[in-house]
Motif scaffolding. Structure first.
Motif, PDB file in Angstrom:
ATOM      1  N   VAL A  77       0.846  -1.526   0.086  1.00  0.00           N
ATOM      2  CA  VAL A  77      -0.216   0.135   0.148  1.00  0.00           C
ATOM      3  C   VAL A  77       0.587   0.815   0.172  1.00  0.00           C
ATOM      4  O   VAL A  77       1.049   2.181  -0.060  1.00  0.00           O
ATOM      5  CB  VAL A  77      -0.867  -0.264   1.542  1.00  0.00           C
ATOM      6  CG1 VAL A  77      -2.143  -0.861   0.797  1.00  0.00           C
ATOM      7  CG2 VAL A  77      -0.681   0.198   2.503  1.00  0.00           C
ATOM      8  N   LEU A  93       3.692  -1.146  14.741  1.00  0.00           N
ATOM      9  CA  LEU A  93       2.312  -1.763  13.765  1.00  0.00           C
ATOM     10  C   LEU A  93       2.676  -2.981  14.109  1.00  0.00           C
ATOM     11  O   LEU A  93       3.141  -3.959  14.469  1.00  0.00           O
ATOM     12  CB  LEU A  93       2.537  -2.049  11.864  1.00  0.00           C
ATOM     13  CG  LEU A  93       1.983  -0.572  11.151  1.00  0.00           C
ATOM     14  CD1 LEU A  93       2.698  -0.780  10.036  1.00  0.00           C
ATOM     15  CD2 LEU A  93       0.667  -0.144  11.757  1.00  0.00           C
ATOM     16  N   ALA A 118       0.950  -5.459  13.235  1.00  0.00           N
ATOM     17  CA  ALA A 118       0.284  -6.430  12.049  1.00  0.00           C
ATOM     18  C   ALA A 118       1.111  -7.115  11.414  1.00  0.00           C
ATOM     19  O   ALA A 118       1.012  -8.276  11.058  1.00  0.00           O
ATOM     20  CB  ALA A 118      -0.783  -5.800  10.804  1.00  0.00           C
ATOM     21  N   ARG A 119       2.350  -6.906  11.480  1.00  0.00           N
ATOM     22  CA  ARG A 119       3.442  -7.197  10.202  1.00  0.00           C
ATOM     23  C   ARG A 119       4.330  -7.727  10.813  1.00  0.00           C
ATOM     24  O   ARG A 119       5.338  -6.930  11.644  1.00  0.00           O
ATOM     25  CB  ARG A 119       3.396  -5.821   8.585  1.00  0.00           C
ATOM     26  CG  ARG A 119       2.272  -5.294   8.161  1.00  0.00           C
ATOM     27  CD  ARG A 119       2.603  -4.480   6.704  1.00  0.00           C
ATOM     28  NE  ARG A 119       1.186  -3.929   6.250  1.00  0.00           N
ATOM     29  CZ  ARG A 119       0.725  -4.766   5.669  1.00  0.00           C
ATOM     30  NH1 ARG A 119       2.053  -5.105   4.829  1.00  0.00           N
ATOM     31  NH2 ARG A 119      -0.514  -4.087   4.647  1.00  0.00           N
ATOM     32  N   LEU A 121       1.364 -11.523   5.649  1.00  0.00           N
ATOM     33  CA  LEU A 121       0.675 -11.565   6.867  1.00  0.00           C
ATOM     34  C   LEU A 121       0.488 -13.126   7.730  1.00  0.00           C
ATOM     35  O   LEU A 121       0.239 -14.288   6.419  1.00  0.00           O
ATOM     36  CB  LEU A 121      -0.921 -10.582   6.809  1.00  0.00           C
ATOM     37  CG  LEU A 121      -0.718  -9.479   7.768  1.00  0.00           C
ATOM     38  CD1 LEU A 121       0.084  -8.794   6.506  1.00  0.00           C
ATOM     39  CD2 LEU A 121      -1.657  -8.567   7.655  1.00  0.00           C
ATOM     40  N   LEU A 171      -2.009 -15.030   9.387  1.00  0.00           N
ATOM     41  CA  LEU A 171      -3.215 -15.472  10.492  1.00  0.00           C
ATOM     42  C   LEU A 171      -2.612 -16.892  10.704  1.00  0.00           C
ATOM     43  O   LEU A 171      -3.582 -16.638  12.098  1.00  0.00           O
ATOM     44  CB  LEU A 171      -4.316 -15.240   9.180  1.00  0.00           C
ATOM     45  CG  LEU A 171      -4.602 -13.898   8.294  1.00  0.00           C
ATOM     46  CD1 LEU A 171      -5.529 -13.824   7.363  1.00  0.00           C
ATOM     47  CD2 LEU A 171      -4.019 -12.807   9.178  1.00  0.00           C
ATOM     48  N   PRO A 198      -6.568  -1.761  15.804  1.00  0.00           N
ATOM     49  CA  PRO A 198      -5.298  -0.579  15.003  1.00  0.00           C
ATOM     50  C   PRO A 198      -6.069  -0.007  14.060  1.00  0.00           C
ATOM     51  O   PRO A 198      -4.638   0.595  14.308  1.00  0.00           O
ATOM     52  CB  PRO A 198      -4.612  -2.149  14.436  1.00  0.00           C
ATOM     53  CG  PRO A 198      -4.718  -3.291  15.079  1.00  0.00           C
ATOM     54  CD  PRO A 198      -6.463  -3.309  15.230  1.00  0.00           C
ATOM     55  N   MET A 250      -4.429   0.139   6.469  1.00  0.00           N
ATOM     56  CA  MET A 250      -3.967  -0.871   5.696  1.00  0.00           C
ATOM     57  C   MET A 250      -2.884  -1.584   5.832  1.00  0.00           C
ATOM     58  O   MET A 250      -2.524  -2.757   5.986  1.00  0.00           O
ATOM     59  CB  MET A 250      -3.837  -0.528   4.159  1.00  0.00           C
ATOM     60  CG  MET A 250      -6.060  -0.102   3.323  1.00  0.00           C
ATOM     61  SD  MET A 250      -5.357   0.466   1.562  1.00  0.00           S
ATOM     62  CE  MET A 250      -5.418  -1.300   1.023  1.00  0.00           C
ATOM     63  N   MET A 251      -2.171  -0.203   6.494  1.00  0.00           N
ATOM     64  CA  MET A 251      -0.676  -1.287   6.847  1.00  0.00           C
ATOM     65  C   MET A 251      -0.544  -1.645   8.604  1.00  0.00           C
ATOM     66  O   MET A 251       0.077  -2.627   8.998  1.00  0.00           O
ATOM     67  CB  MET A 251       0.670  -0.131   7.106  1.00  0.00           C
ATOM     68  CG  MET A 251       0.555   0.431   6.283  1.00  0.00           C
ATOM     69  SD  MET A 251       1.984  -0.643   4.720  1.00  0.00           S
ATOM     70  CE  MET A 251       3.739  -0.062   5.802  1.00  0.00           C
ATOM     71  N   ALA A 252      -1.890  -1.562   9.058  1.00  0.00           N
ATOM     72  CA  ALA A 252      -1.997  -1.487  10.276  1.00  0.00           C
ATOM     73  C   ALA A 252      -2.893  -2.574  10.744  1.00  0.00           C
ATOM     74  O   ALA A 252      -2.879  -2.942  11.856  1.00  0.00           O
ATOM     75  CB  ALA A 252      -2.452  -0.784  11.624  1.00  0.00           C
ATOM     76  N   CYS A 253      -4.173  -3.120   9.432  1.00  0.00           N
ATOM     77  CA  CYS A 253      -5.128  -4.294  10.149  1.00  0.00           C
ATOM     78  C   CYS A 253      -3.769  -5.726   9.847  1.00  0.00           C
ATOM     79  O   CYS A 253      -3.578  -5.923   9.019  1.00  0.00           O
ATOM     80  CB  CYS A 253      -6.099  -3.721   8.950  1.00  0.00           C
ATOM     81  SG  CYS A 253      -7.088  -5.215   9.344  1.00  0.00           S
ATOM     82  N   PRO A 254      -4.278  -6.319  10.876  1.00  0.00           N
ATOM     83  CA  PRO A 254      -3.400  -7.279  11.041  1.00  0.00           C
ATOM     84  C   PRO A 254      -4.086  -9.018  10.339  1.00  0.00           C
ATOM     85  O   PRO A 254      -4.159 -10.126  10.125  1.00  0.00           O
ATOM     86  CB  PRO A 254      -3.815  -8.250  12.332  1.00  0.00           C
ATOM     87  CG  PRO A 254      -4.360  -7.184  12.694  1.00  0.00           C
ATOM     88  CD  PRO A 254      -5.174  -6.127  12.032  1.00  0.00           C
TER      89      PRO A 254
END
Lengths: 406, 245
Positions: free
Chosen positions: A58, A194, A196-197, A344, A346, B119, B151-155
């Protein structure tokens, strides 16, 4: 006058070159700006489908440029800090250019970020108060605009001769230094916070970005200083060059240290083994990391600057600075693009697949317009620097050894 | 029948109709709307409810294809003509999971998980990425600047960015170039007392309801048989739960 104030022995002057050289270089940077604006118009008109960015990657090349410029801005102001806060006399004449460069790089970077937004018109809503103070982006907006304001005040304390301004010189320098720390930490925390990553989510990114800012900023400053003095036939002595020569590799060591700790911690934790082997030994990023960031961007500059072969040789500093800039750019490319391209997780320990890129490495190749937008930011930064040097007394008339207090 | 009786009958009829109408007007909103769970447009959303979704993967024979098709139809995403496949919006996707050690395999629809502490809400600089008091996480497109930090933060990679100008949109679900979007649990339907489109597409496998109400079907089922969160390690307390994963 206190010892902390600038000694009035240095005389500064504007660039008085009116020849083809000055205007030619300014026109070159101006063309970059026009190119960047054209790219913005193209991307804005069509939408981001004309870029290489997508729902997986993104943030793309414009963000690599923008974050590089913003981080470099903080580091460029470090030259002024050393003179003001730590009282190193030899750095004091370098302070004005340091701040001009810092402000210009910051503006260039911010404009690139701004012009990449999907809905730039809605930024006005933020001015109307739509701000979420839990967002690191929101903090950064305050930190970035505050930094610009501090730079203006700090420059005034350097350039004005009144008692008030002189008495504020050191406080302004200290505020600037602390603010820069927060600012660069804030930029690193964009990624560091962050969850998420796999490649982010580490607070060490904040000090890593601080160390990196010193490398980028010192390298760009060195290039700007040497090239400007050479092109305008001003003297620059070994005392100044020596300082820059020795500080740049020290900053590179600091970056390597933080990178080492970061990767080591990741290598220890099983959950990060995937991303580490992807970056350190995978097809896409391992050669960029080892050959680009480490060898070319870190080890080679250290050899050039610390080795006994190129002592007092401007060329060593020039080539080391260019290499450090390339290495820094690659470093951010790996963090930003490499970090996003890894899928990612999951479901750990499972093969996953979907129509939305789950479980697979996402590819990204920047389009011409993204490069154009990024270079537009660089163009804007150096247009401001060049106009600033022409309009204000930014440069010491000479930096010859005899005129510089070591 | 004399006139008096006729007058009396008419009078009683009028009184009866009037009383009935008054009673209906007074009681009906409570009676009928509670049944339909609708919320008047001018009534603020409160945290009395927390909407949740339970997906039984074992009962989803198609792995969620019907749900995904219903979502596409409801919101009109998925066929943006100029975007490539990686750029095209996907509010919900079917993820196939195969455990490496055991070979156990299943498919499930993955979309916004409507986290309690989302997040995407934390990182949004403008507050466009927001959570309603009733737990629905969505994007306010009027103030989204399109920075894609959410979008970067959503796991869960639940969000999509609109990469092009769109025409012929669904009136109930407007989308905008340069803004971010994701599953909003069909908020326009929920506020009218309906189920999200995906739930109606697979009513045997999906239960939608109020997690705060211990007597709701979803709460009872979760209490009895449990439901897992994807990436529960993050502690986000998602509103979307799964059985059979």
């Amino acid at each position: 006058m206190s010892n902390d104030s600038i000694k009035n022995t240095t005389s500064y002057s504007e660039l008085d070159n009116n020849g083809l050289g000055y205007w030619g270089i300014l026109a070159f940077f101006g063309l970059l700006v026009i190119g960047g604006l054209g790219a913005y118009n193209y991307m804005h008109h069509h939408g981001h489908y004309v870029t290489g960015m997508n729902n997986q990657i993104v943030w793309g090349m414009p963000h690599v440029f923008a974050i590089f410029l913003i981080v470099a801005a903080s580091g460029a102001a470090n030259i002024a800090t050393i003179g003001t806060v730590f009282g190193k006399q030899v750095y004091k004449p370098l302070g004005r250019l340091s701040l001009l460069l810092a402000g210009s790089l910051l503006i260039g970077g911010l404009i690139v970020l701004l012009l990449d937004l999907g809905k730039i018109g809605n930024v006005i809503e933020m001015a109307k108060g739509a701000l979420n103070f839990k967002s690191i982006f929101a903090w950064n907006m305050i930190l970035y605009s505050g930094f610009l304001a501090i730079i203006v005040v700090y420059l005034w304390t350097m350039m004005d001769r009144t008692k008030t301004s002189k008495s504020l010189y050191k406080p302004a320098g200290i505020v600037n230094m602390v603010w820069r720390f927060l600012l660069t930490m804030g930029t690193g925390s964009i990624f560091g916070f962050l969850v998420a990553r796999q490649f982010y989510d580490a607070a060490i990114l904040a000090p890593l970005f601080i160390a990196a800012s010193y490398v980028y900023g010192t390298a760009i400053y060195s290039l700007l200083l040497i090239s400007t003095y050479r092109l305008t036939s001003r003297d620059i002595g070994d005392a100044v060059i020596k300082r820059l020569r020795y500080s740049l590799p020290l900053f590179i060591v600091a970056v390597l240290f933080f990178e080492w700790v970061r990767h080591l911690a990741n290598l220890y934790a099983t959950e990060h083994h995937g991303i580490e082997s992807y970056i350190l030994s995978g097809d896409q990023f391992s050669s960029l990391f080892w050959c680009g960031q480490i060898l070319l961007g870190s080890v080679l500059p250290m050899i050039l600057l610390w080795g006994p072969w190129f002592k007092n040789h401007n060329l060593a500093l020039i080539s080391a600075s260019i290499l450090a800039i390339i290495g820094g750019f690659i470093q951010l490319y790996i963090i930003i693009i490499g970090g996003q391209s890894f899928p990612l997780i999951l479901f750990p320990n499972a093969e996953v697949s979907s129509s939305f890129g789950d479980g697979m490495v996402n590819s990204y190749s920047a389009t011409f317009s993204e490069y154009l937008l990024g270079f537009g930011g660089i163009g804007l930064s150096f247009c401001i620097v060049m106009i600033g040097m022409k309009v204000f007394r930014m440069l010491p008339a000479t930096l010859a050894d005899a005129k510089v207090t070591d | 029948m004399n006139n008096f009786d006729s007058y009396r009958r008419n009078f009683l009829s009028i009184v009866g109709i009037t009383a009935g109408t008054v009673a209906s007007v007074t009681l009906a909103p409570n009676l009928f709307l509670r049944e339909a769970k609708a919320k008047p447009d001018d009534e603020a959303v409160t945290d009395a409810k927390r909407w949740g979704l339970l997906i039984n993967v074992d009962k989803l024979e198609d792995g969620g294809d019907a749900c995904i098709a219903a979502c596409k139809k409801e919101h009109g995403w998925g066929d943006d003509p100029k975007s490539n496949q990686a750029q095209d919006a996907q509010w919900v996707r079917k993820v196939k999971v195969t455990e490496k050690l055991t070979g156990h395999s299943f498919s499930l629809p993955v979309m916004c998980q409507h986290c309690e502490t989302a997040p995407c809400v934390d990182v949004c600089p403008t507050g466009a990425s927001m959570k309603r008091a009733d737990g629905i996480v969505q994007v306010n497109k009027h103030i989204c600047i399109g920075c894609r930090y959410c979008m970067m933060a959503c796991p869960y990679k639940a969000r999509s960015f609109v990469h092009e100008t769109l025409i012929d949109q669904r009136p109930q679900s407007p989308r905008g170039k340069g803004t971010v979007e994701s599953c909003n649990l069909c908020v326009h339907r929920v506020d009218k007392g309906k189920n999200p489109a995906c739930v109606d597409a697979a009513p045997d496998a999906l239960i939608f309801g109020d997690l705060n109400d211990p007597n709701s079907a979803i709460s009872k089922e979760l209490k009895q048989n449990g439901g897992k969160q994807i990436r529960a390690d993050l502690g986000l307390n998602t509103g979307v739960r799964y059985q059979g994963i």
